[in-house]
Design an enzyme around this catalytic site. Structure first.
Site, PDB file in Angstrom:
ATOM      1  N   GLU A 272     -14.324  11.640  12.763  1.00  0.00           N
ATOM      2  CA  GLU A 272     -14.430  11.925  11.334  1.00  0.00           C
ATOM      3  C   GLU A 272     -15.874  11.701  10.886  1.00  0.00           C
ATOM      4  OE1 GLU A 272     -12.086  13.094   9.175  1.00  0.00           O
ATOM      5  OE2 GLU A 272     -13.975  13.186   8.111  1.00  0.00           O
ATOM      6  N   PHE A 273     -16.382  12.598  10.055  1.00  0.00           N
ATOM      7  CA  PHE A 273     -17.784  12.462   9.627  1.00  0.00           C
ATOM      8  C   PHE A 273     -17.937  12.324   8.114  1.00  0.00           C
ATOM      9  CE2 PHE A 273     -17.805  14.755  13.672  1.00  0.00           C
ATOM     10  CZ  PHE A 273     -18.727  14.014  14.395  1.00  0.00           C
ATOM     11  N   LEU A 274     -16.851  12.029   7.402  1.00  0.00           N
ATOM     12  CA  LEU A 274     -16.969  12.017   5.936  1.00  0.00           C
ATOM     13  C   LEU A 274     -17.714  10.787   5.429  1.00  0.00           C
ATOM     14  CD1 LEU A 274     -14.812   9.767   4.737  1.00  0.00           C
ATOM     15  CD2 LEU A 274     -13.176  11.545   5.267  1.00  0.00           C
TER      16      LEU A 274
ATOM     17  N   LYS B 293       0.833  -1.203   0.000  1.00  0.00           N
ATOM     18  CA  LYS B 293       0.000   0.000   0.000  1.00  0.00           C
ATOM     19  C   LYS B 293       0.878   1.268   0.000  1.00  0.00           C
ATOM     20  CE  LYS B 293      -4.013  -0.530   2.421  1.00  0.00           C
ATOM     21  NZ  LYS B 293      -4.794  -0.528   3.677  1.00  0.00           N
TER      22      LYS B 293
ATOM     23  N   CYS C 286     -19.764   1.772   8.171  1.00  0.00           N
ATOM     24  CA  CYS C 286     -20.075   2.573   9.366  1.00  0.00           C
ATOM     25  C   CYS C 286     -21.431   2.270   9.988  1.00  0.00           C
ATOM     26  CB  CYS C 286     -19.977   4.055   9.035  1.00  0.00           C
ATOM     27  SG  CYS C 286     -18.283   4.560   8.743  1.00  0.00           S
TER      28      CYS C 286
ATOM     29  N   GLY D  44     -25.851   0.134   4.065  1.00  0.00           N
ATOM     30  CA  GLY D  44     -24.717  -0.774   4.230  1.00  0.00           C
ATOM     31  C   GLY D  44     -23.475   0.042   4.529  1.00  0.00           C
TER      32      GLY D  44
ATOM     33  N   GLU E  23     -18.056   7.978   2.253  1.00  0.00           N
ATOM     34  CA  GLU E  23     -17.340   7.425   1.114  1.00  0.00           C
ATOM     35  C   GLU E  23     -18.043   7.903  -0.155  1.00  0.00           C
ATOM     36  OE1 GLU E  23     -16.455   3.221   1.263  1.00  0.00           O
ATOM     37  OE2 GLU E  23     -16.235   3.319   3.422  1.00  0.00           O
TER      38      GLU E  23
HETATM   39  C1  UDX Z   1     -21.689   7.371   6.809  1.00  0.00           C
HETATM   40  C2  UDX Z   1     -22.016   8.768   7.376  1.00  0.00           C
HETATM   41  O1  UDX Z   1     -22.880   9.463   6.446  1.00  0.00           O
HETATM   42  C3  UDX Z   1     -20.749   9.558   7.611  1.00  0.00           C
HETATM   43  O2  UDX Z   1     -21.064  10.808   8.230  1.00  0.00           O
HETATM   44  C4  UDX Z   1     -19.824   8.745   8.525  1.00  0.00           C
HETATM   45  O3  UDX Z   1     -18.591   9.428   8.730  1.00  0.00           O
HETATM   46  C5  UDX Z   1     -19.566   7.363   7.948  1.00  0.00           C
HETATM   47  O4  UDX Z   1     -20.812   6.705   7.700  1.00  0.00           O
HETATM   48  P1  UDX Z   1     -21.018   6.357   4.431  1.00  0.00           P
HETATM   49  O5  UDX Z   1     -21.324   5.044   5.055  1.00  0.00           O
HETATM   50  O6  UDX Z   1     -19.738   6.527   3.702  1.00  0.00           O
HETATM   51  O7  UDX Z   1     -21.059   7.537   5.541  1.00  0.00           O
HETATM   52  O8  UDX Z   1     -22.188   6.733   3.363  1.00  0.00           O
HETATM   53  P2  UDX Z   1     -23.709   7.244   3.438  1.00  0.00           P
HETATM   54  O9  UDX Z   1     -23.898   8.161   2.288  1.00  0.00           O
HETATM   55  O10 UDX Z   1     -24.076   7.793   4.770  1.00  0.00           O
HETATM   56  O11 UDX Z   1     -24.546   5.927   3.119  1.00  0.00           O
HETATM   57  C6  UDX Z   1     -24.570   4.800   3.980  1.00  0.00           C
HETATM   58  C7  UDX Z   1     -25.563   3.765   3.475  1.00  0.00           C
HETATM   59  O12 UDX Z   1     -26.900   4.232   3.621  1.00  0.00           O
HETATM   60  C8  UDX Z   1     -25.413   3.411   1.989  1.00  0.00           C
HETATM   61  O13 UDX Z   1     -25.655   2.027   1.806  1.00  0.00           O
HETATM   62  C9  UDX Z   1     -26.494   4.238   1.323  1.00  0.00           C
HETATM   63  O14 UDX Z   1     -26.910   3.686   0.109  1.00  0.00           O
HETATM   64  C10 UDX Z   1     -27.584   4.184   2.382  1.00  0.00           C
HETATM   65  N1  UDX Z   1     -28.501   5.327   2.334  1.00  0.00           N
HETATM   66  C11 UDX Z   1     -28.018   6.586   2.519  1.00  0.00           C
HETATM   67  C12 UDX Z   1     -29.871   5.108   2.161  1.00  0.00           C
HETATM   68  O15 UDX Z   1     -30.329   3.968   2.006  1.00  0.00           O
HETATM   69  N2  UDX Z   1     -30.712   6.186   2.169  1.00  0.00           N
HETATM   70  C13 UDX Z   1     -30.268   7.457   2.353  1.00  0.00           C
HETATM   71  O16 UDX Z   1     -31.102   8.382   2.356  1.00  0.00           O
HETATM   72  C14 UDX Z   1     -28.880   7.673   2.523  1.00  0.00           C
END
Ligand code: UDX
Length: 426
Positions: free
Chosen positions: A135-137, A18, A244, A241, A139
Site C-alpha cells: 500500500e502506498f497511500l 471498533k 511509516c 514523522g 494519511e
Molecule cells: C508515507 C508515504 O508518503 C506513503 O506513500 C506510504 O504509504 C506511507 O508513508 P505518510 O507517512 O502518511 O505517507 O505521509 P507523508 O505525506 O509522506 O509525510 C510523512 C512525514 O514527512 C510527515 O511528518 C510530513 O510532515 C513529512 N514531510 C513530508 C516533510 O517533512 N517534507 C515533505 O516534503 C513531505
C-alpha cells in the site's frame, strides 16, 4: 475504496468497540472524505463489519492482511499481528483462498506466511495462495491516493491468484507491476526510504541555506522543476514523522544488518531527521533562551489532516522544550482537546507534565508567551487571530517549523517571523 469499486467487503477486527463503531458508520480515526464514503457504502450494503472470524473467512474469496507491523526494540518489524491473523485464517479455512498482504512487511514475510499456511492447513483440501500487494497511500489524503494511485504492485508466484488481485483494481487508471515476493516487498521499503532521504536531504540543504542566507523554499522550487527530481517531498522543516518513514527506515537498516550490509545513505537520513528538531530549537534559542520561556506549539499531529501523533515532530518539539526548562508549553491542535490526548514518545514526569497546557483557538492562547512555534501545517492555523495574539504575547516571536505561514502577512500582523531557511523579507 474496494467497496466503492463495486466489491463486497467485510471488515474484520478483534477490537469489538471498533467494529461496533464502524458498523454505525463512525470512523475511529480522522481521514478526510472517509466518513462520508463509509456511510455511503454501508447504506449501499457493499461493506459490513464483524468480529466473527469464521464469517469473515468463510464468506470471503480474498483475505487482505492490513494489521500493524510496529517496530521491535532493535528496529526490526514486529510480526506478531501478522502471525496471529494467519493463524485465525487457518483455523476457519473452508475452501481455496487468496491471502493478500497489504501490511508493510519485511522482505521474506510473504514466503514466511506461505510456509505457515503449509504447516497449518491441508493444501489439497484448502489451498491458500499468498500475494503481496503493498500500500502506498498517505494519511490525510488516503482516499485520493487510493483512488488515484501512482502504481499497483503485485508480488507472488501464482499467476492466477495475482491476476485475481489485479482485477480488484480494474476501475483504477494506474500502471501495474507484477513481480516476485521479495521485489514487491522491497519496492515498498525502497520507496519510503527514498522519500525519507529526499526530506532529510532538503533538511540538510536548509541548514546550509540558513548559513549562507539562501531561501530553501525557492531552492526546492527550482530543484523540483527538474522532472528528474520532481517537486514532491522536497519540503524542509522539522523532520518527518508518522507511522511509516521512521519505522520503515529502521527496518531497512535492520534488514541490511541481517545481511551484513550497512546502508550509509539511510543511516544518515535517520541521523539528520533525529537531529532536525535540535537544529530548529537551536535557532529558537539563538533568539530567545528556552529556559524559563513560555511557548505556544501549534500542532501535535505528525502531519496535517490526521489525528495520528505517532513519531510526531510536534510531540518531539514539546518534549524538547520541556526538557530544556521552558516555563509553560501550550499546545494547540485541531485534534487535541486535553493533555491526555497527547501521545508522548518519552512520557515526561509529573513535574514537566504540569507545565503542559492544551489550548484551543477560542482562548486567549497567546497571552504572555515568549514565542510561538509551528510544528504541523494545519490549514486552520492560517486563520488564527494572529494580530490580536501579537498584542497579547509577551514577545511576538514566531518560529515556523514548516515554512507554512506567509512571512509578510505575519510581519504585518505584528510578529517577528523566522522560518526554516527562509530569506529575510521573503
Ligand atoms: C508515507 C508515504 O508518503 C506513503 O506513500 C506510504 O504509504 C506511507 O508513508 P505518510 O507517512 O502518511 O505517507 O505521509 P507523508 O505525506 O509522506 O509525510 C510523512 C512525514 O514527512 C510527515 O511528518 C510530513 O510532515 C513529512 N514531510 C513530508 C516533510 O517533512 N517534507 C515533505 O516534503 C513531505
Amino acid at each position: 475504496m474496494l467497496a466503492k469499486l463495486g466489491h463486497r467487503v467485510i471488515g474484520y477486527d478483534v477490537d469489538e468497540v471498533k467494529i461496533a463503531r464502524l458498523s454505525r458508520g463512525e470512523l475511529p480515526f480522522r481521514e478526510p472524505g472517509l466518513p462520508e464514503l463509509l456511510r455511503e457504502q454501508l447504506a449501499a450494503g457493499r461493506i459490513r463489519f464483524t468480529n466473527d472470524a469464521k464469517t469473515a473467512v468463510t464468506e470471503s474469496e480474498l483475505l487482505m492482511l492490513a494489521v500493524g507491523t510496529p517496530s521491535a526494540p532493535d528496529g526490526s518489524a514486529d510480526l506478531r499481528y501478522v502471525d496471529a491473523a494467519v493463524d485465525t485464517i487457518a483455523r476457519h479455512l473452508d475452501g481455496p483462498k487468496i491471502v493478500v498482504t497489504k501490511s508493510t512487511v519485511p522482505i521474506g514475510t510473504n514466503r514466511r506466511i506461505r510456509r505457515r499456511f503449509a504447516e497449518l492447513v491441508d493444501a489439497s483440501r484448502t489451498p491458500v495462495a499468498v500475494v503481496s500487494n503493498p500500500e502506498f497511500l498517505r494519511e490525510g489524503s488516503a482516499l485520493r491516493d487510493s483512488l488515484h494511485p501512482a502504481r499497483t504492485v503485485i508480488g507472488g508466484d501464482d499467476p492466477a491468484a495475482m491476476a485475481k488481485v489485479r482485477s480488484l483494481y480494474d476501475g483504477l487508471d494506474a500502471p501495474c507491476l507484477m513481480c516476485g515476493y521479495e521485489t514487491a516487498e522491497l519496492i515498498k521499503y525502497a520507496s519510503n526510504g527514498f522519500l525519507a532521504a529526499k526530506i532529510s536531504y532538503m533538511n540538510e540543504i536548509a541548514r546550509l541555506a540558513d548559513a549562507v542566507g539562501a531561501d530553501v523554499e525557492t531552492v526546492a522550487a527550482g530543484m523540483g522543476l527538474d522532472p528528474r527530481i520532481a517537486p514532491m517531498h522536497l519540503k524542509a522543516g522539522i523532520g518527518y514523522g508518522g507511522s511509516c518513514f521512521p519505522k520503515d527506515v529502521d527496518e531497512l537498516l535492520a534488514m541490511a544488518r541481517r545481511h551484513n550490509l550497512r546502508l550509509r545513505l539511510l543511516t544518515e537520513t535517520k541521523r539528520v531527521n533525529d537531529t532536525q528538531i535540535d537544529w530548529f530549537v537551536g535557532k529558537i534559542a539563538a533568539v530567545r533562551p528556552i529556559a524559563g520561556s513560555n511557548a505556544l506549539v501549534l500542532g501535535a499531529a505528525f502531519k496535517e489532516d490526521t489525528d495520528d501523533q505517532r513519531e510526531s515532530p510536534g510531540i518531539r518539539l514539546i518534549e524538547k522544550l520541556l526538557r530544556l526548562g521552558a516555563g509553560e508549553v501550550r499546545v494547540m491542535d485541531p485534534t487535541v482537546r486535553a493533555a491526555e490526548d497527547l501521545r508522548w514518545r518519552r512520557r515526561p514526569g509529573p513535574r514537566l507534565l504540569a507545565r503542559v497546557r492544551v489550548v484551543t483557538e477560542g482562548e486567549d492562547a497567546a497571552r504572555g508567551i515568549d514565542f510561538a512555534a509551528v510544528a504541523t501545517p494545519w490549514e486552520a492555523f492560517r486563520r488564527l487571530p494572529w494580530r490580536a495574539w501579537a498584542e497579547a504575547a509577551a514577545r511576538p516571536l514566531l518560529f515556523d517549523g514548516r515554512n507554512f505561514l506567509d512571512p509578510a502577512e505575519m510581519r504585518e500582523a505584528g510578529w517577528t517571523y523566522y522560518g526554516v531557511a527562509r530569506e529575510v523579507g521573503g
